[in-house]
Motif scaffolding. Structure first.
Motif, PDB file in Angstrom:
ATOM      1  N   THR A 428     -15.120  -0.109   5.299  1.00 53.44           N
ATOM      2  CA  THR A 428     -14.461   1.177   5.015  1.00 53.44           C
ATOM      3  C   THR A 428     -12.978   0.975   4.788  1.00 53.44           C
ATOM      4  OG1 THR A 428     -16.096   2.342   6.359  1.00 53.44           O
ATOM      5  CG2 THR A 428     -14.029   3.480   5.923  1.00 53.44           C
ATOM      6  N   ARG A 429     -12.360   0.122   5.595  1.00 53.27           N
ATOM      7  CA  ARG A 429     -10.932  -0.142   5.398  1.00 53.27           C
ATOM      8  C   ARG A 429     -10.687  -0.787   4.035  1.00 53.27           C
ATOM      9  NH1 ARG A 429      -7.766  -4.502   5.620  1.00 53.27           N
ATOM     10  NH2 ARG A 429      -5.551  -4.203   6.127  1.00 53.27           N
ATOM     11  N   ARG A 430     -11.552  -1.713   3.651  1.00 55.40           N
ATOM     12  CA  ARG A 430     -11.400  -2.359   2.345  1.00 55.40           C
ATOM     13  C   ARG A 430     -11.486  -1.331   1.221  1.00 55.40           C
ATOM     14  NH1 ARG A 430      -9.649  -6.428   0.382  1.00 55.40           N
ATOM     15  NH2 ARG A 430     -11.405  -6.907  -0.965  1.00 55.40           N
ATOM     16  N   ILE A 431     -12.454  -0.427   1.345  1.00 52.31           N
ATOM     17  CA  ILE A 431     -12.594   0.611   0.327  1.00 52.31           C
ATOM     18  C   ILE A 431     -11.359   1.505   0.309  1.00 52.31           C
ATOM     19  CG2 ILE A 431     -13.889   2.688  -0.301  1.00 52.31           C
ATOM     20  CD1 ILE A 431     -15.368   0.257  -1.102  1.00 52.31           C
ATOM     21  N   GLN A 432     -10.862   1.875   1.483  1.00 53.03           N
ATOM     22  CA  GLN A 432      -9.674   2.720   1.557  1.00 53.03           C
ATOM     23  C   GLN A 432      -8.487   2.064   0.861  1.00 53.03           C
ATOM     24  OE1 GLN A 432      -9.392   3.216   5.818  1.00 53.03           O
ATOM     25  NE2 GLN A 432     -10.156   5.320   5.714  1.00 53.03           N
ATOM     26  N   ILE A 433      -8.272   0.797   1.164  1.00 53.00           N
ATOM     27  CA  ILE A 433      -7.116   0.101   0.585  1.00 53.00           C
ATOM     28  C   ILE A 433      -7.239   0.013  -0.927  1.00 53.00           C
ATOM     29  CG2 ILE A 433      -6.022  -2.168   0.398  1.00 53.00           C
ATOM     30  CD1 ILE A 433      -6.412  -2.533   3.370  1.00 53.00           C
ATOM     31  N   MET A 434      -8.422  -0.331  -1.413  1.00 52.37           N
ATOM     32  CA  MET A 434      -8.577  -0.507  -2.856  1.00 52.37           C
ATOM     33  C   MET A 434      -8.491   0.828  -3.599  1.00 52.37           C
ATOM     34  SD  MET A 434     -11.348  -3.583  -3.192  1.00 52.37           S
ATOM     35  CE  MET A 434     -12.472  -2.929  -1.992  1.00 52.37           C
ATOM     36  N   LEU A 435      -9.037   1.875  -3.027  1.00 53.01           N
ATOM     37  CA  LEU A 435      -8.938   3.183  -3.678  1.00 53.01           C
ATOM     38  C   LEU A 435      -7.495   3.679  -3.689  1.00 53.01           C
ATOM     39  CD1 LEU A 435     -12.117   5.050  -2.395  1.00 53.01           C
ATOM     40  CD2 LEU A 435     -11.694   4.126  -4.661  1.00 53.01           C
ATOM     41  N   LEU A 436      -6.785   3.436  -2.603  1.00 56.01           N
ATOM     42  CA  LEU A 436      -5.377   3.854  -2.582  1.00 56.01           C
ATOM     43  C   LEU A 436      -4.548   2.999  -3.542  1.00 56.01           C
ATOM     44  CD1 LEU A 436      -4.784   4.565   1.209  1.00 56.01           C
ATOM     45  CD2 LEU A 436      -4.990   6.209  -0.651  1.00 56.01           C
ATOM     46  N   ARG A 437      -4.890   1.733  -3.689  1.00 53.50           N
ATOM     47  CA  ARG A 437      -4.186   0.905  -4.673  1.00 53.50           C
ATOM     48  C   ARG A 437      -4.427   1.413  -6.087  1.00 53.50           C
ATOM     49  NH1 ARG A 437      -5.947  -5.075  -3.872  1.00 53.50           N
ATOM     50  NH2 ARG A 437      -4.884  -5.203  -5.879  1.00 53.50           N
ATOM     51  N   SER A 438      -5.660   1.788  -6.379  1.00 59.97           N
ATOM     52  CA  SER A 438      -5.943   2.338  -7.700  1.00 59.97           C
ATOM     53  C   SER A 438      -5.265   3.685  -7.879  1.00 59.97           C
ATOM     54  CB  SER A 438      -7.452   2.484  -7.908  1.00 59.97           C
ATOM     55  OG  SER A 438      -8.012   3.365  -6.952  1.00 59.97           O
ATOM     56  N   LEU A 439      -5.226   4.496  -6.823  1.00 60.34           N
ATOM     57  CA  LEU A 439      -4.537   5.783  -6.899  1.00 60.34           C
ATOM     58  C   LEU A 439      -3.041   5.590  -7.102  1.00 60.34           C
ATOM     59  CD1 LEU A 439      -4.959   8.834  -6.692  1.00 60.34           C
ATOM     60  CD2 LEU A 439      -4.616   8.663  -4.238  1.00 60.34           C
ATOM     61  N   LEU A 440      -2.506   4.530  -6.515  1.00 55.89           N
ATOM     62  CA  LEU A 440      -1.090   4.217  -6.723  1.00 55.89           C
ATOM     63  C   LEU A 440      -0.806   3.944  -8.192  1.00 55.89           C
ATOM     64  CD1 LEU A 440       1.717   3.569  -5.516  1.00 55.89           C
ATOM     65  CD2 LEU A 440       0.911   1.224  -5.178  1.00 55.89           C
ATOM     66  N   MET A 441      -1.700   3.230  -8.852  1.00 52.57           N
ATOM     67  CA  MET A 441      -1.520   2.954 -10.270  1.00 52.57           C
ATOM     68  C   MET A 441      -1.708   4.215 -11.111  1.00 52.57           C
ATOM     69  SD  MET A 441      -3.333  -0.769 -10.715  1.00 52.57           S
ATOM     70  CE  MET A 441      -2.676  -0.923 -12.370  1.00 52.57           C
ATOM     71  N   VAL A 442      -2.644   5.069 -10.708  1.00 53.68           N
ATOM     72  CA  VAL A 442      -2.861   6.310 -11.458  1.00 53.68           C
ATOM     73  C   VAL A 442      -1.632   7.200 -11.398  1.00 53.68           C
ATOM     74  CG1 VAL A 442      -4.216   8.438 -11.536  1.00 53.68           C
ATOM     75  CG2 VAL A 442      -5.360   6.263 -11.204  1.00 53.68           C
ATOM     76  N   THR A 443      -0.992   7.264 -10.234  1.00 52.51           N
ATOM     77  CA  THR A 443       0.167   8.152 -10.068  1.00 52.51           C
ATOM     78  C   THR A 443       1.447   7.555 -10.632  1.00 52.51           C
ATOM     79  OG1 THR A 443       0.523   7.232  -7.850  1.00 52.51           O
ATOM     80  CG2 THR A 443      -0.797   9.232  -8.019  1.00 52.51           C
ATOM     81  N   SER A 444       1.424   6.290 -11.003  1.00 50.76           N
ATOM     82  CA  SER A 444       2.629   5.664 -11.547  1.00 50.76           C
ATOM     83  C   SER A 444       3.052   6.357 -12.843  1.00 50.76           C
ATOM     84  CB  SER A 444       2.379   4.180 -11.796  1.00 50.76           C
ATOM     85  OG  SER A 444       3.510   3.567 -12.356  1.00 50.76           O
ATOM     86  N   GLY A 445       4.293   6.788 -12.885  1.00 51.02           N
ATOM     87  CA  GLY A 445       4.813   7.448 -14.081  1.00 51.02           C
ATOM     88  C   GLY A 445       4.445   8.911 -14.206  1.00 51.02           C
ATOM     89  N   TYR A 446       3.732   9.448 -13.216  1.00 51.63           N
ATOM     90  CA  TYR A 446       3.342  10.865 -13.265  1.00 51.63           C
ATOM     91  C   TYR A 446       4.556  11.720 -12.928  1.00 51.63           C
ATOM     92  CZ  TYR A 446       0.740  15.156 -12.235  1.00 51.63           C
ATOM     93  OH  TYR A 446       0.275  16.431 -12.233  1.00 51.63           O
ATOM     94  N   ASN A 447       4.869  12.669 -13.766  1.00 54.51           N
ATOM     95  CA  ASN A 447       6.082  13.476 -13.594  1.00 54.51           C
ATOM     96  C   ASN A 447       5.724  14.939 -13.777  1.00 54.51           C
ATOM     97  OD1 ASN A 447       8.655  14.446 -13.358  1.00 54.51           O
ATOM     98  ND2 ASN A 447       9.516  13.267 -15.046  1.00 54.51           N
ATOM     99  N   ALA A 448       5.355  15.583 -12.679  1.00 55.33           N
ATOM    100  CA  ALA A 448       5.010  16.999 -12.727  1.00 55.33           C
ATOM    101  C   ALA A 448       6.273  17.845 -12.691  1.00 55.33           C
ATOM    102  CB  ALA A 448       4.101  17.366 -11.555  1.00 55.33           C
ATOM    103  N   LYS A 449       6.195  19.032 -13.246  1.00 60.67           N
ATOM    104  CA  LYS A 449       7.356  19.919 -13.267  1.00 60.67           C
ATOM    105  C   LYS A 449       7.678  20.437 -11.869  1.00 60.67           C
ATOM    106  CE  LYS A 449       6.739  21.397 -18.068  1.00 60.67           C
ATOM    107  NZ  LYS A 449       6.534  22.545 -18.982  1.00 60.67           N
ATOM    108  N   THR A 450       6.664  20.655 -11.071  1.00 60.61           N
ATOM    109  CA  THR A 450       6.864  21.118  -9.700  1.00 60.61           C
ATOM    110  C   THR A 450       6.120  20.206  -8.743  1.00 60.61           C
ATOM    111  OG1 THR A 450       4.936  22.600  -9.745  1.00 60.61           O
ATOM    112  CG2 THR A 450       7.050  23.511 -10.483  1.00 60.61           C
ATOM    113  N   ILE A 451       6.619  20.120  -7.514  1.00 60.26           N
ATOM    114  CA  ILE A 451       5.958  19.303  -6.511  1.00 60.26           C
ATOM    115  C   ILE A 451       4.602  19.881  -6.153  1.00 60.26           C
ATOM    116  CG2 ILE A 451       6.125  18.479  -4.134  1.00 60.26           C
ATOM    117  CD1 ILE A 451       7.901  17.006  -6.047  1.00 60.26           C
TER     118      ILE A 451
END
Length: 817
Positions: A428-451
């Motif tokens: 479960t920890r391995r899955i958590q780390i890898m999913l968060l790593r992929s989520l980190l890449m997905v959010t890279s460069g994301y610039n929303a107008k509001t928080i």
């Protein structure tokens, strides 16, 4: 020598036969008789109804010459056929074409390379002719098979082998052009044809020496290059074929590619596979890109039991495909891509842990190798998820963020996330780390107008869940994801590393005035962010990177979301962090205590310069200067050194080493800040996830209870003194309450203490304490004496029992709410 007939018989022969016979010289070395060829051409144009007979007679002669190995006359016959074809193509030449194709087939069937090349050249010329009307009965099955076989020629002579392969490729190219321009174009796209054409082209493309130079949009090689290099010619034919593919036949053209790569084991290494799919993605029409992605996903599912390196090769190909498709049309495959990849991520972890559990003795080396190979698969999946997500439009990216976050497993809960029940805590920890790593890449460069758009409640709550904070690496990933979403002006690079910044203005921080939407967000969710930072600082497994990311988080909140109210909250948070280190109820290691102190110093130094209040800056600077001399381990530049000497205790430190609330309140109050709330200590908000966390619940630290201790007056003590407990008081107040009502009442109280602000809880506790004062006097006939001092304490006397004075604000009765 040509066939001889007597003069009488020759005179009786049909004219078209006499004209055909005349174009053949006595010696084939002399070539075609041009004068007689012109007569034959004029006759064919003048009498087009004779074309079929001319073609049939020429075919008869050519077949006889092929059998007799009179190749000189074969060349003359094909030259004549070509000229007639070019001269009469504007007429109705359907019957003539049938004879022509029969002659070409005859040449291709021969084992003589020169005749095969001759037949191919004639067919290519024919393929370039645009016919006025389609032919509904003509099929090219034989030519597809024959040209495909020529592409795989294994002739002993290299030059001859190359010549035959080039002829086969050109023949396939001719078939494609002829059938695509015809209304019967669907025939060429049938699987039985594509299964021959595509592997033949790929077989020749494998000979390209520099694969990386053959990617991108179609090139335009010179004519000599086409003739000399089968690989270049095959690639251009492959590009042309894919460029003509439509919605209905795209899959038929792509599936043979997978079969070829499987058969020749080209997924590991996968350089050629990557090159092929780059060619495919650049050659097809952009709106059909999702077909290729779907086929790749399907093939990945079909090969899920293969070796890790094969799966990694397929995933790498998928990465290249989505990288190109993300720039154009992705179609309905977005969630399908992520869902399939997440499923294979879980499978990979399952395989890795299974190998680890079964590893014994001599098999340890091979098992270790398989585990490392599974890591390659997992990294490839993460890269694909991240790259695909980071190239999506913002509206789709926010959906993918929610989708991936929903797949992150939470320990102790059953949700719609990936099934990790059989993987255990490690999996479960391995899955958590890898999913968060992929989520980190997905959010890279994301610039929303509001928080609020970047951090909606359904996304923020699970992201900040305490179950994700029990591991140092997990907390780092969560903070980095927050940075991606909060930092809308690219200030992170300027804040990298934790340090005392001499002059913040040198960083040239970019910021805008906080919007109403962001103010509303902080009022609603600010406590969650503060709580996450507060709990993150208290973890005993923190390393330097954790402190650096926590500092960056505080700084980014200050830059992007801080108005006057948020500034006060952040100062309260910083002072609370300082207090927990001084008190040290959590028994943190000395390194962690000094690290938090350094974090508070670095942040208050940054904050004081950002709000530019001189008195505040002066107090912070004075404390930092004192620490530099007397306690350098309280500063980030020293505590995070490898050989920093740590103190044995912090109990004997003077107040001048700490940031004081009264000094800060005095300095800010003089500049117009509302500092009343600074006197209220910060207490982290309790959430529902605390009950699921493995750490001790915060509810335990803020639980409300009455602690009434026996007095010291031994003379007034009575042996049979009645014990006064909270349960006894509750029963005395309401003996008729049902058990279910009591449970509901208790649930509501707990919920209120979890979600209500601290100030509101304190005020209500005081109100309820006053209420209890009156109620106790009525029921137990207690005598309440006025407090002896202005400290706000009261003494309770019941009969002969005497009870110690208790401050009013400490009397808390949760079940009375």
């Amino acid at each position: 020598m040509p066939d001889r007939v007597c003069c009488c018989c020759a005179a009786l022969r049909p004219r078209y036969k006499r004209l055909v016979d005349n174009i053949f010289p006595e010696d084939p070395k002399d070539g075609l008789v041009k004068a007689d060829m012109e007569k034959l051409t004029f006759y064919a144009v003048s009498a087009p109804e004779k074309l079929d007979r001319i073609g049939a007679y020429l075919a008869e002669r050519l077949s006889r010459d092929v059998v007799r190995h009179r190749y000189g006359y074969v060349l003359i016959a094909m030259e004549a056929l070509d000229q007639l074809l070019m001269a009469c193509h504007s007429q109705s030449i359907k019957p003539f074409v049938e004879s022509f194709l029969q002659m070409v087939a005859k040449l291709l069937e021969s084992g003589e390379p020169k005749l095969q090349v001759l037949g191919t050249n004639s067919f290519v010329k024919f393929a370039n002719i645009e016919e006025d009307t389609p032919s509904y009965h003509r099929r090219y099955d034989f030519f597809v098979s024959r040209f495909s076989a020529m592409c795989h020629s294994c002739h002993s002579d290299p030059e001859t082998r190359t010549e035959i392969r080039i002829a086969g490729i050109r023949g396939i190219q001719g078939v494609v052009r002829k059938t695509v321009n015809d209304e019967l174009r669907a025939t060429i796209w049938e699987p039985q044809h594509m299964d021959k054409i595509v592997p033949s082209l790929l077989f020749n493309m494998q000979k390209i020496e520099d694969i990386d130079s053959r990617i991108g949009p179609p090139s335009s090689p010179t004519g000599g290059e086409k003739e000399e290099n089968p690989a270049v010619l095959a690639e251009n034919c492959f590009r042309e074929l894919l460029g003509r593919a439509t919605y209905g036949n795209m899959n038929n053209a792509v599936r043979p590619v997978f079969a070829h790569l499987d058969h020749h084991k080209l997924w590991d290494p996968n350089e050629f596979a990557v090159s092929c799919f780059k060619i495919i993605m650049y050659s097809i029409q952009a709106q059909y890109s999702h077909h290729v992605i779907q086929e790749t996903l399907g093939h990945l599912d079909a090969r899920k039991r293969d070796s890790p390196r094969v799966r990694a090769g397929i995933i790498q190909v998928l990465l290249e495909a989505v990288a190109i498709a993300a720039k154009g049309s992705i179609g309905p495959t977005v969630l399908e891509v992520f869902n399939t990849l997440l499923k294979h991520l879980r499978l990979s972890v399952d395989f890795e842990l299974g190998e680890r559990r079964s590893s014994t003795g001599s098999a340890s080396f091979s098992t270790s190798s398989k585990e490392s190979d599974e890591r390659i698969v997992q990294n490839a999946i993460i890269q694909t998820i991240g790259f695909f997500g980071s190239n999506l439009p913002d509206y789709q990216r926010s959906e993918i963020m929610m989708f991936v976050m929903g797949k992150v497993p939470v320990l102790g809960t059953s949700s719609h996330s990936l099934d990790t029940s059989h993987l255990g805590d490690l999996g479960t920890r391995r899955i958590q780390i890898m999913l968060l790593r992929s989520l980190l890449m997905v959010t890279s460069g994301y610039n929303a107008k509001t928080i609020a758009a970047a951090l909606p409640a359904p996304f923020l709550d699970p992201l900040l869940s305490p179950s994700l904070m029990e591991d140092s690496e997990l907390r780092q990933l969560v903070l980095e994801i927050l940075h991606n979403l909060i930092d809308r002006h690219d200030n992170r690079a300027k804040l990298r590393g934790i340090r005392i910044i001499p002059d913040v203005s040198d960083l040239k921080i970019k910021r805008d005035k906080i919007s109403r939407q962001d103010v509303s967000f902080m009022k609603k969710h600010g406590q969650q962010l503060y709580r996450h930072i507060y709990l993150g600082c208290k973890e005993d497994d923190n390393v330097q990177k954790n402190f650096e990311l926590l500092f960056t988080s505080l700084a980014l909140i200050t830059i992007e979301l801080a108005n006057e109210e948020v500034v006060i909250d952040l100062i309260r948070l910083a002072i609370a962090l300082q207090d927990i280190i001084i008190i040290n109820e959590d028994n943190l290691p000395m390194f962690n205590r000094c690290g938090v102190m350094a974090l508070v110093a670095a942040y208050l130094n940054f904050l004081s310069q950002m709000i530019a209040v001189p008195a505040f800056c002066q107090h912070v600077s004075k404390v930092i200067e004192t620490r530099t001399v007397e306690a350098s381990y309280f500063l980030p530049e020293n505590i995070f050194k490898d050989k920093c000497i740590l103190p044995k205790s912090l109990e004997k430190h003077e107040k001048n080493l700490f940031f004081l609330t009264n000094k800060i309140a005095e300095s800010l109050g003089g500049s117009g800040y509302s500092v009343e709330r600074l006197s209220v200590p910060y207490v982290p908000q309790v959430t529902d996830e605390d009950r699921l966390s493995r750490r001790k619940s915060i509810v335990d630290t803020v639980s409300i209870q009455v602690d009434i201790l026996p007095g010291n007056n031994t003379e007034d003590k009575v042996n049979n003194t009645e014990e006064i407990t909270f349960e006894a008081l509750k029963k005395a107040i309401d003996n008729t309450g049902l058990e279910e009502q009591e449970k509901e009442k208790r649930r509501l109280v707990i919920e209120k203490f979890q979600k209500a602000p601290f100030e509101e809880i304190a005020a209500q506790c005081e109100t309820k304490a006053n209420f209890l004062h009156d109620r106790l006097a009525q029921i137990l006939e207690l005598t309440i004496r006025p407090p002896p001092s202005p400290s706000g304490t009261m003494t309770i006397t019941a009969g002969h029992a005497h009870y110690q004075s208790v401050p009013v604000y400490e009397m808390k009765f949760p079940d009375l709410f």
